[in-house]
Design an enzyme around this catalytic site. Structure first.
Site, PDB file in Angstrom:
ATOM      1  N   ASN A 170       6.503  -4.156   7.572  1.00 48.31           N
ATOM      2  CA  ASN A 170       7.390  -4.836   8.535  1.00 48.31           C
ATOM      3  C   ASN A 170       8.810  -4.303   8.548  1.00 48.31           C
ATOM      4  O   ASN A 170       9.750  -5.064   8.762  1.00 48.31           O
ATOM      5  CB  ASN A 170       7.431  -6.348   8.251  1.00 48.31           C
ATOM      6  CG  ASN A 170       6.066  -6.977   8.171  1.00 48.31           C
ATOM      7  OD1 ASN A 170       5.618  -7.369   7.097  1.00 48.31           O
ATOM      8  ND2 ASN A 170       5.397  -7.064   9.288  1.00 48.31           N
ATOM      9  N   GLU A 199       0.895  -6.490  12.982  1.00 49.74           N
ATOM     10  CA  GLU A 199      -0.477  -6.960  12.837  1.00 49.74           C
ATOM     11  C   GLU A 199      -0.975  -7.725  14.074  1.00 49.74           C
ATOM     12  O   GLU A 199      -0.313  -8.620  14.558  1.00 49.74           O
ATOM     13  CB  GLU A 199      -0.629  -7.844  11.578  1.00 49.74           C
ATOM     14  CG  GLU A 199       0.410  -8.967  11.389  1.00 49.74           C
ATOM     15  CD  GLU A 199       1.602  -8.552  10.523  1.00 49.74           C
ATOM     16  OE1 GLU A 199       1.940  -7.360  10.499  1.00 49.74           O
ATOM     17  OE2 GLU A 199       2.190  -9.447   9.889  1.00 49.74           O
TER      18      GLU A 199
HETATM   19 MG    MG Z   1       3.706  -7.924   6.453  1.00 45.95          MG
END
Ligand code: MG
Ligand code: SAM
Length: 214
Positions: A170, A199
């Site tokens: 991230n 995701e």
């Molecule tokens: Mg993550």
């Protein structure tokens, strides 16, 4: 009483995944998150990058920051060589309880030590209380403002050695600007970005792999 998302995710695993088969557990969770409810697992697309890094690193000791339901824990543990060990940290006891069941369902519990608590409290205890010397691989996937302070803490505590790999999720979405700035500009790291997507979405996100140079 209403169930929580992690409980529903566990329910899907118990209903559909083959016991003792990590790939079946991973596939079931990905399917649940694509078809039913989004959840903050590293997911299938970035998961393939995670798999390659684990495989090429062939680590003996791994630290994961942020277990959630144990999805990435199962992914990593299933690729570890015999004798290797993964310590995963989670400060939410409800998530930890679900994760233990997911990890056991996948059959990788002997390779995994799930420790409940905050990374900032536990990292300084890794050597004395958990018998760790250094980590070969660290997967950072907890709250994004903790990546940088916890990396500096691991350095201070002597948990990284020359060649240790940090893999951070991230780094674009939600993003970890202070961490990226640090690993990309510090002479102590050699850093590389792996472009992918958040995701279960088409939004850009990626993993940053940083080799600690000592
Ligand atoms: Mg993550
Ligand atoms: N790695 C998991 C996966 O891909 O399947 C997802 C982890 S989720 C994105 C982040 C988790 O980190 C949450 O479950 C949260 O409770 C936990 N967490 C956040 N900050 C933490 C900290 N400082 N110490 C321990 N756990 C933390």
């Amino acid at each position: 009483t209403q169930s929580t998302r992690p409980q529903r995710l566990l329910g899907a695993v118990q209903k559909k995944a083959t016991r003792g088969n990590p790939r079946s557990v991973i596939q079931t969770i990905d399917q649940f998150c694509r078809q039913r409810e989004w959840a903050m697992n590293v997911g299938d697309e970035k998961g393939c990058i995670l798999d390659s890094v684990v495989t090429e690193t062939n680590p003996t000791t791994v630290l994961e920051l942020g277990t959630y339901c144990g999805y990435s824990t199962v992914r990593i543990a299933s690729l570890l060589p015999p004798q290797a060990r993964l310590i995963t940290l989670e400060f939410n006891p409800d998530f930890a309880r679900i994760a233990r069941q997911v990890i056991t369902w996948a059959g990788v519990q002997d390779k995994v030590e799930l420790v409940e608590g905050a990374s900032g409290d536990l990292i300084p205890k890794m050597k004395a209380q958990f018998g760790v010397n250094t980590f070969d691989l660290v997967f950072l996937d907890h709250w994004k403002d903790r990546y940088l302070p916890d990396t500096k803490l691991m350095e201070e505590c002597g948990l990284l050695k020359k060649g240790s790999i940090l893999l951070a999720d991230n780094v674009i979405c939600p993003g970890t600007p202070d961490y990226l700035e640090y690993v990309r500009n510090s002479p102590r790291y050699q850093s590389q970005y792996f472009k992918s997507h958040l995701e279960y979405t088409k939004v850009e996100d990626g993993l940053e792999k940083s080799v600690f140079l000592g």
